[in-house]
Design an enzyme around this catalytic site. Structure first.
Site, PDB file in Angstrom:
ATOM      1  CG  HIS A 233      13.490  -8.692  -9.487  1.00 22.77           C
ATOM      2  ND1 HIS A 233      14.011  -9.625  -8.610  1.00 22.77           N
ATOM      3  CD2 HIS A 233      13.043  -7.682  -8.719  1.00 22.77           C
ATOM      4  CE1 HIS A 233      13.858  -9.191  -7.365  1.00 22.77           C
ATOM      5  NE2 HIS A 233      13.274  -8.020  -7.409  1.00 22.77           N
ATOM      6  CG  ASP A 234      12.975  -8.860 -17.785  1.00 21.89           C
ATOM      7  OD1 ASP A 234      13.981  -9.569 -18.019  1.00 21.89           O
ATOM      8  OD2 ASP A 234      12.290  -8.350 -18.690  1.00 21.89           O
TER       9      ASP A 234
ATOM     10  CB  VAL B 128      19.289  -8.480 -14.788  1.00 19.18           C
ATOM     11  CG1 VAL B 128      20.491  -9.320 -15.233  1.00 19.18           C
ATOM     12  CG2 VAL B 128      19.245  -8.383 -13.274  1.00 19.18           C
TER      13      VAL B 128
ATOM     14  N   GLY C  25      18.429  -5.082 -19.067  1.00 19.99           N
ATOM     15  CA  GLY C  25      17.302  -4.389 -19.653  1.00 19.99           C
ATOM     16  C   GLY C  25      16.041  -5.231 -19.680  1.00 19.99           C
TER      17      GLY C  25
ATOM     18  N   PRO D  63      18.519  -3.995  -7.130  1.00 17.77           N
ATOM     19  CG  PRO D  63      17.621  -1.869  -7.438  1.00 17.77           C
ATOM     20  CD  PRO D  63      17.718  -3.211  -8.095  1.00 17.77           C
TER      21      PRO D  63
ATOM     22  CB  THR E 295       1.556   0.650  -1.728  1.00 16.63           C
ATOM     23  OG1 THR E 295       0.368   0.888  -0.977  1.00 16.63           O
ATOM     24  CG2 THR E 295       1.194   0.429  -3.174  1.00 16.63           C
TER      25      THR E 295
ATOM     26  CG  ASP F  95       1.012  -0.299   2.813  1.00 13.90           C
ATOM     27  OD1 ASP F  95       0.882   0.088   3.986  1.00 13.90           O
ATOM     28  OD2 ASP F  95       0.558   0.319   1.832  1.00 13.90           O
TER      29      ASP F  95
ATOM     30  CB  SER G 145      -3.013  -0.301   3.343  1.00 14.09           C
ATOM     31  OG  SER G 145      -3.414   0.331   2.159  1.00 14.09           O
TER      32      SER G 145
ATOM     33  CG  ASP H 241      -3.042   2.675   0.028  1.00 15.19           C
ATOM     34  OD1 ASP H 241      -1.827   2.390   0.193  1.00 15.19           O
ATOM     35  OD2 ASP H 241      -3.947   2.194   0.745  1.00 15.19           O
TER      36      ASP H 241
END
Length: 327
Positions: A63-64, A67, A69, A161, A192, A245, A248, A253
């Protein structure tokens, strides 16, 4: 080639070389030789007692970087002098955690080498070290990032995103940051590990078309029924935590990708990865390959992400306190 053209090409080459050389391995070797060891030891001491924090810290890094860079702008608190709310309170960041973890490391580093090591580098190193401690992949973290001084809440919505994104939106979001479709698939692999609140996907269960009672047809019906019955029992549930996930989620993985192929990705953005021939091919290749191969490719994309719009040289500053710009 004229002398003028030769000079222009030489200048351009120098600019490209300097931009690629902004970050380097062991940047603090002389200015703060114990820095990376201090960070690693702190992570080794605390992450085994709270392994879920590893997922939170790699998410913070992501997240850093998306926004302004990788500049630690995500750590800044609101101040009256800045006049605007910071990234911390942007909607995508309301569920971020691990800020005190970074602050505690920064205090130790400042005691060792005042004003030398950036908060941006600390986030990058902590994210890597935390994943390694829980048994995940190692990647190189060249250092030399400097900290940004601007942090604006509204930019989190436009740049980070979203779990509700379709494929074309994801492709554009990543392309804006110099990341390609392979990076999109590989970086999504961080799902994951970790968990999510129902609010990030409950629309897929209860209100997919905007009409209550509609369900996302791309979501496996058995998986959806299980989520409704045992996890997110109401569209208004904003407290229940769900594994990204399932079965797991503590192990770094290939299970996440196997679930995508079974239409069991938790978010719309997960499901979107199977709607493109290109990204679905990458997913199939990962599933057919070895965990070691995934780790190697994931490492390459993480290092690439860690270079997004970095501030180096005389740009930015080295914050004394990660939550506020220097006075």
């Amino acid at each position: 080639m004229t002398t003028f053209m030769y000079l222009c090409s030489l200048i351009l080459m120098c600019i490209l070389v300097s931009s690629n050389a902004q970050l380097q391995q062991n940047f603090y070797a002389k200015s703060c030789p114990k820095a990376e060891k201090i960070i690693l030891e702190y992570v080794h001491k605390h992450i085994p007692n709270a392994p879920s924090l590893a997922a939170a810290l790699i998410r913070m890094h992501f997240h850093d970087c998306f926004v302004r860079g990788c500049d630690a702008s995500v750590l800044l608190n609101f101040t009256s002098s800045s006049g605007s709310q910071t990234e911390k309170v942007g909607i995508p960041n309301l569920t971020l955690r691990g800020f005190s973890f970074i602050d505690d490391i920064k205090k130790i580093i400042e005691a060792e080498c005042p004003g030398v090591v950036s908060c941006a580098d600390i986030i990058s190193l902590v994210a890597r070290d935390s994943i390694v401690v829980i048994g995940g992949p190692f990647w190189n973290v060249p250092t030399g990032r400097r900290d940004g001084t601007i942090s604006i809440a509204s930019e989190t919505l436009s740049d980070i995103p979203s779990p509700f994104s379709n494929f074309s939106t994801l492709q554009n979001d990543f392309a804006k940051k110099g990341l390609d479709l392979k990076d999109l698939v590989l970086l999504s692999g961080a799902h994951t590990i970790g968990v999510s609140l129902c609010t990030s996907f409950s629309n897929r269960l209860y209100n997919f078309t905007g009409t209550f009672g509609t369900q996302d047809p791309s979501l496996d019906s058995e998986y959806a029924a299980n989520l409704k019955a045992k996890k997110c029992k109401s569209i208004n549930d904003n407290t229940t935590i769900v594994e990204m996930d399932p079965g797991s989620f503590k192990t770094f993985d290939l299970s996440y990708y196997k679930l995508l192929l079974k239409r069991r990705g938790l978010f719309q953005s997960d499901a979107a990865l199977t709607t493109s021939t290109t990204t679905k091919t990458y997913i199939n290749q990962l599933v057919a390959g070895s965990l070691k191969e995934f780790y190697v490719e994931f490492a390459q994309s993480m290092e690439k992400m860690g270079r997004i719009e970095v501030k180096a040289g005389s740009t930015g500053e080295i914050r004394k306190n990660c939550a506020v710009v220097n006075s």
